[in-house]
Write a protein that holds these residues in place. Structure first.
Motif, PDB file in Angstrom:
ATOM      1  N   PRO A 190       0.744  -1.248   0.279  1.00 63.21           N
ATOM      2  CA  PRO A 190       0.516  -0.476  -0.335  1.00 63.21           C
ATOM      3  C   PRO A 190       0.693   0.680  -0.012  1.00 63.21           C
ATOM      4  O   PRO A 190       1.918   1.062   0.157  1.00 63.21           O
ATOM      5  CB  PRO A 190      -0.612   0.011   1.327  1.00 63.21           C
ATOM      6  N   ALA A 191       0.056   2.481  -0.741  1.00 60.26           N
ATOM      7  CA  ALA A 191       0.955   4.024  -0.378  1.00 60.26           C
ATOM      8  C   ALA A 191       1.440   3.596   0.256  1.00 60.26           C
ATOM      9  O   ALA A 191       2.488   5.093   0.610  1.00 60.26           O
ATOM     10  CB  ALA A 191       0.442   4.359  -1.169  1.00 60.26           C
ATOM     11  N   HIS A 192       0.558   3.532   1.837  1.00 60.08           N
ATOM     12  CA  HIS A 192       0.570   4.185   2.890  1.00 60.08           C
ATOM     13  C   HIS A 192       1.683   3.454   4.022  1.00 60.08           C
ATOM     14  O   HIS A 192       2.366   4.039   4.576  1.00 60.08           O
ATOM     15  CB  HIS A 192      -0.183   5.031   3.491  1.00 60.08           C
ATOM     16  N   SER A 193       2.555   2.342   3.354  1.00 64.07           N
ATOM     17  CA  SER A 193       3.054   1.934   3.875  1.00 64.07           C
ATOM     18  C   SER A 193       4.190   2.103   3.889  1.00 64.07           C
ATOM     19  O   SER A 193       5.164   2.499   3.141  1.00 64.07           O
ATOM     20  CB  SER A 193       2.994   0.100   3.128  1.00 64.07           C
ATOM     21  N   LYS A 194       5.361   1.330   4.957  1.00 62.19           N
ATOM     22  CA  LYS A 194       6.711   1.669   4.662  1.00 62.19           C
ATOM     23  C   LYS A 194       8.129   1.240   2.953  1.00 62.19           C
ATOM     24  O   LYS A 194       8.903   1.699   2.658  1.00 62.19           O
ATOM     25  CB  LYS A 194       7.956   1.314   5.451  1.00 62.19           C
ATOM     26  N   THR A 195       6.643   1.112   2.843  1.00 69.04           N
ATOM     27  CA  THR A 195       7.581  -0.342   0.851  1.00 69.04           C
ATOM     28  C   THR A 195       6.671  -0.247   0.003  1.00 69.04           C
ATOM     29  O   THR A 195       6.493  -0.819  -1.171  1.00 69.04           O
ATOM     30  CB  THR A 195       8.168  -1.588   0.931  1.00 69.04           C
ATOM     31  N   PRO A 196       6.190   1.392  -0.420  1.00 73.02           N
ATOM     32  CA  PRO A 196       5.536   1.169  -1.241  1.00 73.02           C
ATOM     33  C   PRO A 196       5.920   1.166  -2.658  1.00 73.02           C
ATOM     34  O   PRO A 196       4.903   0.421  -3.987  1.00 73.02           O
ATOM     35  CB  PRO A 196       4.397   2.606  -1.350  1.00 73.02           C
ATOM     36  N   HIS A 197       7.455   1.332  -3.172  1.00 75.40           N
ATOM     37  CA  HIS A 197       7.697   0.821  -4.151  1.00 75.40           C
ATOM     38  C   HIS A 197       8.386  -0.447  -4.415  1.00 75.40           C
ATOM     39  O   HIS A 197       8.526  -1.285  -5.201  1.00 75.40           O
ATOM     40  CB  HIS A 197       9.197   1.729  -4.134  1.00 75.40           C
ATOM     41  N   MET A 198       8.232  -1.785  -3.742  1.00 70.37           N
ATOM     42  CA  MET A 198       7.707  -3.074  -3.557  1.00 70.37           C
ATOM     43  C   MET A 198       6.881  -3.571  -3.793  1.00 70.37           C
ATOM     44  O   MET A 198       5.268  -3.220  -3.390  1.00 70.37           O
ATOM     45  CB  MET A 198       8.602  -3.627  -3.173  1.00 70.37           C
ATOM     46  N   SER A 199       6.441  -4.942  -4.660  1.00 69.24           N
ATOM     47  CA  SER A 199       5.702  -5.539  -5.088  1.00 69.24           C
ATOM     48  C   SER A 199       5.504  -6.613  -4.149  1.00 69.24           C
ATOM     49  O   SER A 199       5.943  -7.108  -2.963  1.00 69.24           O
ATOM     50  CB  SER A 199       5.783  -6.162  -6.615  1.00 69.24           C
ATOM     51  N   THR A 263       3.084   9.239 -13.215  1.00 68.52           N
ATOM     52  CA  THR A 263       3.352   8.197 -13.956  1.00 68.52           C
ATOM     53  C   THR A 263       2.535   7.047 -12.566  1.00 68.52           C
ATOM     54  O   THR A 263       2.996   8.218 -11.765  1.00 68.52           O
ATOM     55  CB  THR A 263       4.811   6.965 -13.989  1.00 68.52           C
ATOM     56  N   PRO A 264       1.886   6.218 -12.961  1.00 69.58           N
ATOM     57  CA  PRO A 264       1.062   5.666 -11.570  1.00 69.58           C
ATOM     58  C   PRO A 264       2.168   5.479 -10.563  1.00 69.58           C
ATOM     59  O   PRO A 264       1.602   6.386  -9.500  1.00 69.58           O
ATOM     60  CB  PRO A 264       0.058   4.191 -11.726  1.00 69.58           C
ATOM     61  N   PRO A 265       3.110   5.050 -10.627  1.00 73.71           N
ATOM     62  CA  PRO A 265       3.773   4.288  -9.310  1.00 73.71           C
ATOM     63  C   PRO A 265       4.494   6.286  -8.189  1.00 73.71           C
ATOM     64  O   PRO A 265       4.311   6.483  -7.398  1.00 73.71           O
ATOM     65  CB  PRO A 265       4.812   3.997  -9.364  1.00 73.71           C
ATOM     66  N   GLY A 266       4.714   6.673  -9.379  1.00 75.85           N
ATOM     67  CA  GLY A 266       4.572   8.442  -8.774  1.00 75.85           C
ATOM     68  C   GLY A 266       3.603   9.140  -8.324  1.00 75.85           C
ATOM     69  O   GLY A 266       4.387   9.543  -7.205  1.00 75.85           O
ATOM     70  N   ARG A 267       2.787   8.916  -8.767  1.00 74.16           N
ATOM     71  CA  ARG A 267       1.542   9.752  -7.856  1.00 74.16           C
ATOM     72  C   ARG A 267       1.527   8.959  -7.077  1.00 74.16           C
ATOM     73  O   ARG A 267       1.138  10.020  -5.787  1.00 74.16           O
ATOM     74  CB  ARG A 267       0.630   9.729  -9.291  1.00 74.16           C
ATOM     75  N   ARG A 268       2.000   7.999  -6.797  1.00 76.07           N
ATOM     76  CA  ARG A 268       1.169   7.243  -5.380  1.00 76.07           C
ATOM     77  C   ARG A 268       2.100   8.388  -3.611  1.00 76.07           C
ATOM     78  O   ARG A 268       2.101   8.041  -3.230  1.00 76.07           O
ATOM     79  CB  ARG A 268       1.378   5.628  -5.452  1.00 76.07           C
ATOM     80  N   LEU A 269       3.435   7.568  -4.532  1.00 81.48           N
ATOM     81  CA  LEU A 269       4.038   8.060  -3.653  1.00 81.48           C
ATOM     82  C   LEU A 269       4.124   9.495  -3.333  1.00 81.48           C
ATOM     83  O   LEU A 269       4.161  10.035  -1.819  1.00 81.48           O
ATOM     84  CB  LEU A 269       6.252   7.670  -4.547  1.00 81.48           C
ATOM     85  N   VAL A 270       4.031  10.606  -4.057  1.00 85.17           N
ATOM     86  CA  VAL A 270       4.147  11.870  -3.886  1.00 85.17           C
ATOM     87  C   VAL A 270       2.672  12.307  -3.107  1.00 85.17           C
ATOM     88  O   VAL A 270       2.323  13.030  -2.316  1.00 85.17           O
ATOM     89  CB  VAL A 270       3.509  12.901  -5.348  1.00 85.17           C
ATOM     90  N   ALA A 271       1.397  11.213  -3.356  1.00 87.58           N
ATOM     91  CA  ALA A 271       0.697  11.371  -2.323  1.00 87.58           C
ATOM     92  C   ALA A 271       0.342  11.752  -1.304  1.00 87.58           C
ATOM     93  O   ALA A 271       0.446  11.889  -0.319  1.00 87.58           O
ATOM     94  CB  ALA A 271      -1.095  11.062  -3.097  1.00 87.58           C
ATOM     95  N   GLN A 272       1.536  10.176  -0.819  1.00 83.84           N
ATOM     96  CA  GLN A 272       1.807  10.037   0.772  1.00 83.84           C
ATOM     97  C   GLN A 272       2.746  10.486   1.334  1.00 83.84           C
ATOM     98  O   GLN A 272       3.307  10.489   2.567  1.00 83.84           O
ATOM     99  CB  GLN A 272       2.369   8.559   0.651  1.00 83.84           C
TER     100      GLN A 272
END
Ligand SMILES: O=C(O)CCC(=O)C(=O)O
Length: 288
Positions: A190-199, A263-272
């Motif tokens: 999840p985007a709010h987790s400590k590892t949003p960049h991991m699958s 990009t979708p992963p970039g937006r997730r990070l910026v939001a959090q």
């Protein structure tokens, strides 16, 4: 790619990577980089002394008994701990003990991987043997990391926020790549987790009931040979398998353009991580 489940193999669409021989700086800047697609660049490392010099004996002589920090895994998948964030279990050992462990192919419960070690800080004696590729704008350059390991090691599916040239010196690596637009099919933490960049996926033993959308993912597969560089654009997901007994690579990271954060992963990070917006603006201002 054959991902497997307990019941049946899954066919995920796989395309082979494009290879380009010695592109000029202009070709990289105006064609390869803007295409935002991974490619293998061949013939760009021919002047590196590392390609002819780096053997276990040479590295033992130059680096010797220096204490290093290696990552530890019990199953050869070097996963970050989702509870702890960016940390991976690690252990300090002498460099020569590490290379002996690799050479003797010890059947131990623990497996070791020297991952992402900043070369100018940890191994300055190796710097004369490599060259920062001229494709990278010095104003945007971040770091060169050294990776030393052995066949069977896996860096599981993740993305980085930087541009990357993964450059292979010894052994081969198999790399599976997925575009940022595939993010929802790759089940990131999840985007709010400590590892949003991991699958969350273990794509070699897929739980198809939990992660059904992975079957629709489009993948690019690459076999990276010694002397080749793989351009991994920022936010592309990648899983990396080390092949062959001695495996040595370097990666060069440089700052990406702020538009990649759309990009979708970039937006997730910026939001959090609101502080990221300030960092991105600073990067962009510094480069212009
Ligand atoms: O080579 C590996 O094991 C992983 C490399 C990687 O993830 C990277 O260069 O970003």
């Amino acid at each position: 790619m054959n991902a497997t489940t307990k019941n049946q193999p899954i066919e995920t669409a796989v395309n082979e990577i494009e290879r380009i021989h010695q592109p000029t700086l202009e070709e990289f800047k105006h064609k390869i980089f803007p295409a935002r697609k991974p490619v293998v660049i061949t013939g760009k490392m021919t002047d590196w002394k590392a390609l002819s010099l780096w053997s276990v004996d040479y590295l033992n002589t130059v680096i010797g008994n220096k204490e290093i920090n290696v990552h530890v895994s019990h199953n050869k998948i070097f996963n970050v701990d989702p509870e702890a964030g960016f940390t991976i279990a690690s252990k300090k050992m002498k460099f020569t003990d590490f290379t002996n462990w690799i050479v003797q192919e010890q059947k131990t419960d623990e497996h070791y991987y020297l991952q992402q070690s900043p070369v100018t800080i940890t191994f300055p004696e190796l710097v004369p043997d490599i060259e920062i590729p001229d494709y990278i704008d010095p104003k945007l350059f971040m770091i060169t990391n050294l990776w030393i390991g052995t066949g069977g090691n896996v860096s599981p599916l993740h993305h980085d926020m930087s541009e990357n040239l993964l450059s292979q010196v010894c052994g081969r690596k198999r790399v599976l790549l997925f575009a940022p637009q595939q993010t929802s099919r790759l089940y990131p933490f999840p985007a709010h987790s400590k590892t949003p960049h991991m699958s969350q996926l273990n794509i070699d033993q897929l739980d198809i009931n939990r992660f059904p959308k992975f079957q629709k993912a489009q993948c690019i597969e690459c076999l990276l040979e010694p002397g080749e560089m793989l351009f991994i654009p920022a936010f592309w997901w990648h899983q990396v398998y080390s092949l062959d007994q001695i495996n040595i690579s370097l990666n060069f990271w440089w700052k990406t353009h702020f538009k990649e954060y759309f990009t979708p992963p970039g937006r997730r990070l910026v939001a959090q991580i609101p502080g990221l917006i300030w960092q991105i603006c600073k990067n962009f201002a510094g480069a212009n």
